[in-house]
Design an enzyme around this catalytic site. Structure first.
Site, short mmCIF file in Angstrom:
data_model
loop_
_atom_site.label_atom_id
_atom_site.label_comp_id
_atom_site.label_asym_id
_atom_site.label_seq_id
_atom_site.Cartn_x
_atom_site.Cartn_y
_atom_site.Cartn_z
N ASP A 187 0.85 -1.19 0.00
CA ASP A 187 0.00 0.00 0.00
C ASP A 187 0.89 1.24 0.00
OD1 ASP A 187 -3.26 0.30 0.94
OD2 ASP A 187 -2.01 2.12 1.03
N THR A 239 -13.90 -2.56 -7.69
CA THR A 239 -15.11 -2.45 -8.50
C THR A 239 -14.86 -1.41 -9.59
OG1 THR A 239 -16.40 -2.99 -6.56
CG2 THR A 239 -17.59 -1.98 -8.40
N LEU A 289 -17.52 -8.94 -0.79
CA LEU A 289 -17.59 -8.98 0.67
C LEU A 289 -18.40 -7.81 1.22
CD1 LEU A 289 -15.66 -6.67 2.20
CD2 LEU A 289 -13.84 -8.12 1.34
N ALA A 339 -37.07 -0.69 5.52
CA ALA A 339 -37.23 0.73 5.21
C ALA A 339 -36.50 1.57 6.25
CB ALA A 339 -38.71 1.09 5.19
N CYS A 376 -19.23 2.05 -1.29
CA CYS A 376 -19.50 1.23 -2.49
C CYS A 376 -20.81 1.58 -3.19
CB CYS A 376 -19.48 -0.25 -2.11
SG CYS A 376 -17.83 -0.84 -1.68
N LYS A 379 -22.86 1.59 8.43
CA LYS A 379 -23.60 0.38 8.77
C LYS A 379 -23.04 -0.15 10.07
CE LYS A 379 -22.70 -3.41 6.45
NZ LYS A 379 -22.29 -4.43 5.46
P1 NAD Z 1 -10.00 1.63 0.84
O1 NAD Z 1 -9.98 3.08 0.59
O2 NAD Z 1 -10.26 1.13 2.22
O3 NAD Z 1 -8.62 0.98 0.38
C1 NAD Z 1 -7.92 1.35 -0.77
C2 NAD Z 1 -6.44 1.29 -0.45
O4 NAD Z 1 -5.69 1.46 -1.65
C3 NAD Z 1 -5.96 2.38 0.51
O5 NAD Z 1 -5.34 1.78 1.63
C4 NAD Z 1 -4.98 3.20 -0.32
O6 NAD Z 1 -3.93 3.74 0.43
C5 NAD Z 1 -4.51 2.17 -1.32
N1 NAD Z 1 -3.91 2.72 -2.53
C6 NAD Z 1 -4.30 3.78 -3.28
N2 NAD Z 1 -3.47 3.96 -4.31
C7 NAD Z 1 -2.54 2.99 -4.24
C8 NAD Z 1 -1.41 2.64 -5.04
N3 NAD Z 1 -1.10 3.31 -6.16
N4 NAD Z 1 -0.67 1.58 -4.67
C9 NAD Z 1 -0.97 0.88 -3.56
N5 NAD Z 1 -2.03 1.17 -2.76
C10 NAD Z 1 -2.80 2.20 -3.11
O7 NAD Z 1 -11.06 1.03 -0.19
P2 NAD Z 1 -11.82 -0.37 -0.09
O8 NAD Z 1 -13.09 -0.20 0.67
O9 NAD Z 1 -10.87 -1.43 0.33
O10 NAD Z 1 -12.25 -0.57 -1.61
C11 NAD Z 1 -11.30 -0.90 -2.60
C12 NAD Z 1 -12.05 -1.35 -3.84
O11 NAD Z 1 -12.81 -2.50 -3.55
C13 NAD Z 1 -13.05 -0.32 -4.37
O12 NAD Z 1 -13.10 -0.44 -5.77
C14 NAD Z 1 -14.36 -0.79 -3.78
O13 NAD Z 1 -15.46 -0.37 -4.54
C15 NAD Z 1 -14.17 -2.30 -3.85
N6 NAD Z 1 -14.96 -3.06 -2.88
C16 NAD Z 1 -14.98 -2.68 -1.59
C17 NAD Z 1 -15.73 -3.42 -0.69
C18 NAD Z 1 -15.87 -2.98 0.75
O14 NAD Z 1 -16.75 -3.50 1.43
N7 NAD Z 1 -15.04 -2.06 1.24
C19 NAD Z 1 -16.42 -4.55 -1.11
C20 NAD Z 1 -16.32 -4.93 -2.45
C21 NAD Z 1 -15.59 -4.18 -3.33
#
Ligand code: NAD
Length: 477
Positions: A30, A122, A154, A256, A264, A327
């Site tokens: 990260d 996503t 998830l 509701a 997301c 949530k």
């Molecule tokens: P988040 O913001 O918690 O995590 C993203 C991470 O990516 C951060 O820690 C950030 O520092 C890191 N990052 C950004 N640029 C980077 C780079 N160039 N190199 C390395 N790391 C980098 O986001 P999240 O909730 O984990 O969501 C991530 C993706 O997963 C999104 O597309 C989201 O829509 C999808 N998603 C999330 C969930 C959920 O419940 N959170 C569920 C399904 C899908």
């Protein structure tokens, strides 16, 4: 298998730890050095039930490490998972893919052996195809880099369980080898009977978008029914129960209330409408704009109801908001409906105290203007109105008799329709909720003695302005 997980936020950190837990050799990467240091020391940088145990176990196994260096990632992985954020673009409904692109640009030039780059974030349909071309232009000569999309489903609050025992695994690949690698990687899940849907990348990308759109639509459908119930004096909870007995409809996601939020659903349905426009089929998903509007309207309706309950003017009224996270069982406050309402109440002059079991630190960071209290009774002391906005289990356990002694006025808005209203009313509380008629003997009375309207009408301009959100949403990346 040697894996890297790039982006160790809510999705990536859990994925990395769970993949190590099932036997893979994982490097999590990260750009956030603080997050990486915390994870490496076994300290979860966010609240997620069960994550600390799996993180500790995976670190102790020696199969999980964390770092900040994409060169190290390139050297380590046979499979690279992209798990970075895809927030809403500034000034647009579309997804901002700059973090995904930055990973590709930072990783691919350093690759020296054949590998598979798998997206989990996503993304709009067509992203894998675009990245495949980008990767081809960046890969060192002779290094074969395959691509795939393996969307993540998830749920925060159940992230560990959902990663280790997902409802299904969707893998969009363009080669048999890539498909075989993913089947081998997820073998423990497949052996346990988890369905594996091998498809093309575009279908895989769309499955995630479609799933979120369907869930958002179901929630907004019942919230639209709540608005009709308010106008007609009907009860949306009984309506939902009755609908839910129809197995074609089902009762889940028919609660509701204040509606959905988080990092997301809201941005994903907006990104879908933007992508559909680009593809010339904007009309096919135009209904998602209404889904979004209905969802936003529940926030303004909640503020309108709160203002009515304190006599029509929120200025200097002591209001307590229960819940800051978007949530329960999460500390994630991204696009939190509760915080949007709390901030709107504050803008209308209310003296607002916010409580949340886990999300207080994030709430303080996101809304320094709000007074956040870690102690529930302190938050409620002297309140003229309590709003239940995030349905944490501990709020359901509250003793309304004891709480009535702490507040100044026992008046409750249960915007999640999740508390036992009869018990609260028996303890002397005036209880109101979206989509539920107020009992005739307990009409709330305004300061001047006039009974208040029991129908929550369309939100007025003042409330609309107060709840209006910024046109862009940050997912904290
Ligand atoms: P988040 O913001 O918690 O995590 C993203 C991470 O990516 C951060 O820690 C950030 O520092 C890191 N990052 C950004 N640029 C980077 C780079 N160039 N190199 C390395 N790391 C980098 O986001 P999240 O909730 O984990 O969501 C991530 C993706 O997963 C999104 O597309 C989201 O829509 C999808 N998603 C999330 C969930 C959920 O419940 N959170 C569920 C399904 C899908």
């Amino acid at each position: 298998m040697r894996l890297t997980v790039i982006g160790t936020g809510y999705l990536g950190a859990v994925h990395a730890a769970c993949m190590a837990d099932i036997g893979h050799d994982v490097l999590g990467v990260d750009v956030d050095a603080e997050k990486v240091a915390a994870l490496a020391e076994g300290r979860p940088p966010f609240y997620e039930p069960g994550f600390d145990e799996v993180l500790t176990r995976a670190l102790a196994s020696g199969r999980l490490r964390f770092g900040t260096d994409l060169r190290g990632a390139a050297a380590h992985g046979k499979v690279h998972f992209i798990c970075v954020g895809t927030p809403q673009q500034a000034g647009s409904r579309a997804a901002d893919l700059r973090y995904v692109d930055a990973v590709v640009d930072g990783l691919v030039p350093h690759l020296s052996a054949p590998c598979l780059v798998v997206g989990k974030s996503t993304v709009p349909v067509g992203t894998t195809a675009r990245l495949t071309a980008r990767i081809a232009g960046l890969a060192p000569t002779g290094v074969r880099v395959a691509t795939a999309w393996n969307p993540e489903f998830l749920r925060e609050g159940f992230a560990v369980e959902d990663t280790l025992r997902p409802d299904r695994i969707v893998a969009g690949t363009t080669s048999r080898q890539a498909d075989e690698v993913l089947r081998r990687l997820y073998a423990p899940m497949l052996d346990a009977g988890v369905p594996y849907i091998g498809t093309d990348p575009s279908t895989a990308e769309l499955v995630k978008t479609a799933a979120n759109s369907f869930l958002a639509t179901k929630i907004s459908f019942i919230n639209a029914m709540a608005e009709v119930c308010d106008a007609a004096g009907a009860d949306v909870v009984t309506l939902a129960d009755a609908l839910g007995h129809d197995t074609r409809i089902g009762r889940r996601f028919l609660n509701a209330g204040l509606g959905f939020g988080g990092g997301c659903l809201p941005k994903d349905i907006r990104a879908f409408t933007a992508r559909a426009q680009e593809l010339g089929v904007g009309h096919a998903v135009a209904f998602l704009n209404q889904v979004d509007e209905i969802n936003e309207r529940q926030r303004t309706r909640t503020v309108t109801l709160a203002r009515q309950l304190v006599g029509g003017d929120l200025a200097d009224r002591r209001v307590t908001v229960l819940g800051a996270a978007f949530k329960p069982n999460s500390d994630d406050v991204r696009d939190s409906p509760s915080l949007a309402v709390a901030a709107a109440l504050r803008r209308q002059g209310a003296d607002v105290r916010v409580h949340d079991p886990e999300g207080i630190a994030n709430a303080r960071r996101a809304h320094p203007e709000l007074r956040c209290e870690a102690d529930l009774l302190t938050a409620c002391r002297g309140a003229e109105l309590v709003l239940h906005l995030t349905e944490w289990g501990q709020y359901r356990e509250l003793d309304p008799v004891k709480l009535a002694r702490v507040v100044r006025e026992p008046v409750l808005v249960d915007a999640r329709n999740a508390l036992p209203h009869d018990e609260w009313r028996a303890a002397g509380w005036t209880v109101r909720a979206l989509g539920r008629p107020a009992p005739p003997d307990r009409q709330p009375v305004a300061r001047g003695g006039e009974p208040l309207r029991t129908v929550i009408g369309p939100p007025d301009a003042e409330t609309d302005r107060a709840v209006a959100r910024p046109s862009t949403l940050s997912t904290g990346v």
